[in-house]
Design a protein around this motif. Structure first.
Motif: not given
Length: 251
Positions: A64-89
């Motif tokens: 569920x965390x992976x799905x949420x991150x892939x959807x562009x949501x910021x996921x915060x749990x006890x370990x930290x905050x995860x946010x998808x990003x895009x590399x390349x111009x």
């Protein structure tokens, strides 16, 4: 009272500076934990929970965390905050996403629990034995770094003091499967202190650990006893497996 946490850190001479006495620290990686291992640690502290139940919840939470991150949501749990990003111009404001040039990644920021825990970690430093250090491995067939390998294909290892030399039979590059004996690579293409190009052995699909054993030492010297460095990043041939292989059977 919080459990005492000790982290061992090896100190290496800093090769990127000429300042005398300048060293860099590398934490000693002491193992790899999967969900079932985390579940076992929880069980030892909270015995009212069944191992199978904990593993199941952890795996559902992962998905569920992976799905949420892939959807562009910021996921915060006890370990930290995860946010998808895009590399390349992108060439222009309407340029499409091209997997050949663009890659999706994940940015991580430590959370409060992680930050507070790190503050109470007891760090014990020690001089490192001047042996091989692996920084990364790149699969030459796909360009993949520190993840997927191509069976029987070429790969490049970068690091320090990794030149494979010595008369000891143990000297070489090894791929060790999660279950089974280590497999030694037979063909070295380029063999330098900071970079080694070699042919991967024929490998079945699965999880592997990379290691180098050599008698090479800084300054083109050799040591009597071979030294081994095990790369702490898990590598895979074929598809990256899910955690189902680690899940205990629920009867």
């Amino acid at each position: 009272m919080a459990e005492k946490i000790i982290l061992n850190v090896n100190l290496y001479d800093n090769a990127v500076t000429e300042t005398k006495g300048d060293y860099v620290g590398k934490p000693v990686v002491t193992g790899t934990l999967h969900n079932v291992d985390i579940a076992n640690r929880i069980v030892t502290k909270r015995t009212e929970y069944r191992l199978e139940t904990i593993v199941n919840i952890l795996e559902i939470a992962d998905q569920e965390k992976v799905n949420a991150i892939a959807e562009g949501k910021s996921v915060v749990d006890g370990v930290g905050q995860y946010l998808v990003n895009v590399g390349g111009s992108f060439d222009g404001e309407k340029a499409p996403f091209n997997p050949e040039y663009h890659k999706l990644g994940v940015a991580y920021t430590p959370g409060k629990l992680m930050r507070d825990t790190l503050k109470r970690v007891v760090v014990e430093t020690r001089p490192a034995v001047t042996g091989p250090i692996i920084n990364d491995i790149v699969d030459s067939t796909t360009g993949e770094k520190n993840l997927l390998l191509t069976s029987a294909g070429p790969a490049v290892i970068s690091g320090a003091n990794i030149k494979v030399v010595g008369s000891n039979p143990s000297v070489g590059i090894y791929l060790t499967p999660a279950k089974g004996e280590s497999i030694k690579a037979g063909v070295l293409i380029h063999n330098n202190p900071s970079q080694v190009t070699f042919m991967l052995p024929a490998l079945e699909n699965g999880e592997y650990t990379l290691s180098i054993t050599t008698q090479y030492s800084a300054g083109n010297n050799t040591v009597k006893e071979p030294r081994t460095y095990t790369f702490p990043v898990l590598l895979y041939v074929g598809e990256i497996p899910d955690d189902d292989d680690d899940r205990p059977v629920i009867e």
